[in-house]
Design a protein around this motif. Structure first.
Motif, PDB file in Angstrom:
ATOM      1  N   SER A 162       0.699  -1.152   0.075  1.00  0.00           N
ATOM      2  CA  SER A 162       0.058  -0.096  -0.014  1.00  0.00           C
ATOM      3  C   SER A 162       0.737   1.218   0.110  1.00  0.00           C
ATOM      4  O   SER A 162       0.460   2.400  -0.679  1.00  0.00           O
ATOM      5  N   LEU A 163       1.895   1.334   0.796  1.00  0.00           N
ATOM      6  CA  LEU A 163       2.897   2.362   0.793  1.00  0.00           C
ATOM      7  C   LEU A 163       3.385   2.751  -0.445  1.00  0.00           C
ATOM      8  O   LEU A 163       3.608   3.896  -0.843  1.00  0.00           O
ATOM      9  N   PHE A 164       3.941   1.590  -0.994  1.00  0.00           N
ATOM     10  CA  PHE A 164       4.463   1.813  -2.308  1.00  0.00           C
ATOM     11  C   PHE A 164       3.545   2.178  -3.420  1.00  0.00           C
ATOM     12  O   PHE A 164       3.953   2.948  -4.366  1.00  0.00           O
ATOM     13  N   SER A 165       2.351   2.018  -3.262  1.00  0.00           N
ATOM     14  CA  SER A 165       1.370   2.434  -4.124  1.00  0.00           C
ATOM     15  C   SER A 165       0.917   3.890  -3.853  1.00  0.00           C
ATOM     16  O   SER A 165       0.934   4.623  -4.818  1.00  0.00           O
ATOM     17  N   ILE A 166       0.765   4.075  -2.800  1.00  0.00           N
ATOM     18  CA  ILE A 166       0.467   5.520  -2.362  1.00  0.00           C
ATOM     19  C   ILE A 166       1.620   6.743  -2.763  1.00  0.00           C
ATOM     20  O   ILE A 166       1.219   7.437  -3.483  1.00  0.00           O
ATOM     21  N   PHE A 167       2.875   6.140  -2.621  1.00  0.00           N
ATOM     22  CA  PHE A 167       4.047   7.192  -2.991  1.00  0.00           C
ATOM     23  C   PHE A 167       4.306   6.824  -4.309  1.00  0.00           C
ATOM     24  O   PHE A 167       5.340   7.536  -4.839  1.00  0.00           O
ATOM     25  N   LYS A 168       3.905   5.843  -5.088  1.00  0.00           N
ATOM     26  CA  LYS A 168       4.277   5.471  -6.751  1.00  0.00           C
ATOM     27  C   LYS A 168       5.650   4.972  -6.617  1.00  0.00           C
ATOM     28  O   LYS A 168       6.355   5.560  -7.638  1.00  0.00           O
ATOM     29  N   LEU A 169       6.053   4.351  -5.804  1.00  0.00           N
ATOM     30  CA  LEU A 169       7.433   3.826  -5.878  1.00  0.00           C
ATOM     31  C   LEU A 169       7.560   2.551  -6.741  1.00  0.00           C
ATOM     32  O   LEU A 169       6.531   1.845  -6.907  1.00  0.00           O
ATOM     33  N   GLU A 170       8.404   2.209  -7.443  1.00  0.00           N
ATOM     34  CA  GLU A 170       8.769   1.114  -8.284  1.00  0.00           C
ATOM     35  C   GLU A 170       8.872  -0.037  -7.706  1.00  0.00           C
ATOM     36  O   GLU A 170       9.334  -0.260  -6.871  1.00  0.00           O
ATOM     37  N   VAL A 171       8.077  -0.916  -8.267  1.00  0.00           N
ATOM     38  CA  VAL A 171       8.078  -2.423  -7.842  1.00  0.00           C
ATOM     39  C   VAL A 171       8.638  -3.121  -8.842  1.00  0.00           C
ATOM     40  O   VAL A 171       8.208  -3.397  -9.842  1.00  0.00           O
ATOM     41  N   ASN A 172       9.738  -3.788  -8.246  1.00  0.00           N
ATOM     42  CA  ASN A 172      10.544  -4.773  -9.200  1.00  0.00           C
ATOM     43  C   ASN A 172      10.847  -5.950  -8.328  1.00  0.00           C
ATOM     44  O   ASN A 172      10.408  -6.286  -7.315  1.00  0.00           O
ATOM     45  N   LEU A 173      11.699  -6.785  -8.993  1.00  0.00           N
ATOM     46  CA  LEU A 173      12.197  -8.055  -8.323  1.00  0.00           C
ATOM     47  C   LEU A 173      12.834  -7.930  -6.880  1.00  0.00           C
ATOM     48  O   LEU A 173      12.432  -8.595  -5.940  1.00  0.00           O
ATOM     49  N   PRO A 174      13.848  -6.920  -6.673  1.00  0.00           N
ATOM     50  CA  PRO A 174      13.932  -6.709  -5.298  1.00  0.00           C
ATOM     51  C   PRO A 174      12.905  -6.464  -4.262  1.00  0.00           C
ATOM     52  O   PRO A 174      13.033  -6.587  -3.126  1.00  0.00           O
TER      53      PRO A 174
END
Length: 310
Positions: free
Chosen positions: A178-190
């Protein structure tokens, strides 16, 4: 280790169990906000999970002040507006489309001519099928880990402990997502590696508390639900210093990775940082109180001894 009979005298410290309703409500609110955010924004998938090209450019000089010039160069040469991550001597570009050989050569030659003759470039490309396969494998990894943990905890403790542990783990993973979605942070393999790391850390902390609860139940004189609640609350406080010391130690290392680590592991470090805080919270304020809530639904047994052994 030898244990003495548990003292049923009411603990005068703050009752985490008595206030568990507020912690549950807080987590539910955060979860609902996360669901709304994911439905509205979704996740900012990196090139690992969607078709496209990722270009890592290493410069010999500091180009952090030339962001506008680099963006203009990309527009002038029909590269559009890719996602960009800037460092002092490193720039990462993320294109939604797969770059052709001509485009790659144009980009490399333009960077060398206009910004730094000593610049080097590495291009990573993922096609549609590979992206879908990576997404599926990531979900399977988290699912298999959760099932394995549930089976282990059910065998080692009981099914109520397993349910509470899995809820806490899913809570931690979802908070990070959720936090990665809120701040639009990149989601990758790491990022997936970070989520699995968080799952491992969180279950370790939760199991320590559960083990103390189980041992205290063996030696406590249980007559009422309040007696069980007293055992759970005391068990949480008995392991509190251990939980805080562990999270602070790992937190310090994670912050150092976030500050001094390379750009390639920055999102990993940030995900672990979010997960450490969420994991410490869920282990203390969610997992054990949830077990107690499930335990309270159990039909009372005739003797305290049999109740403690269940």
């Amino acid at each position: 280790m030898h244990y003495k009979a548990f003292d049923n005298v009411s603990d005068k410290r703050f009752s985490i169990v008595a206030k568990s309703r507020y912690f549950f409500i807080f987590s539910i609110i955060i979860t609902l906000l996360g669901i709304v955010t994911l439905l509205y924004h979704g996740l900012n998938y990196g090139v690992d999970f969607k078709a496209g090209s990722s270009v890592d450019i290493s410069f010999k000089k500091d180009v952090s002040g030339q962001k506008a010039q680099i963006e203009q160069f990309l527009k002038d040469n029909d590269f559009g507006t890719p996602g960009m991550t800037f460092g002092a001597k490193r720039v990462t570009l993320r294109f939604d489309d797969v770059l052709t050989d001509v485009k790659e050569n144009t980009l490399k030659q333009g960077i060398m001519d206009k910004f730094d003759k000593g610049a080097s470039m590495e291009v990573n490309t993922v096609d549609v099928e590979i992206a879908k396969e990576l997404q599926g494998n990531a979900l399977k990894a988290v699912l298999v880990a959760s099932i394995g943990i549930m089976i282990y905890v059910s065998i080692r403790f009981e099914w109520r402990f397993a349910v509470a542990a899995i809820v806490a783990l899913l809570h931690d993973a979802f908070i990070v997502i959720s936090l990665f979605s809120i701040f639009k942070l990149e989601v990758n393999l790491p990022f997936i590696v970070a989520v699995l790391t968080i799952v491992g850390y969180s279950i370790n902390d939760t199991i320590v508390i559960f083990d103390r609860v189980r041992e205290n139940l063996r030696f406590a004189k249980l007559k009422t639900h309040e007696d069980v609640a007293n055992v759970v609350n005391a068990s949480i406080w008995q392991t509190m210093s251990r939980s805080i010391n562990t999270v602070m130690t790992v937190l310090f290392a994670t912050i150092c990775l976030l500050i001094f680590g390379s750009e390639s592991i920055r999102m990993f470090s940030l995900a672990v940082l979010f997960g450490l805080i969420s994991g410490a919270y869920s282990s203390i304020f969610i997992a054990s109180p949830l077990w107690l809530a499930l335990k309270s639904k159990q039909k009372p047994k005739p003797t305290a001894k049999s109740s403690a052994a269940s």
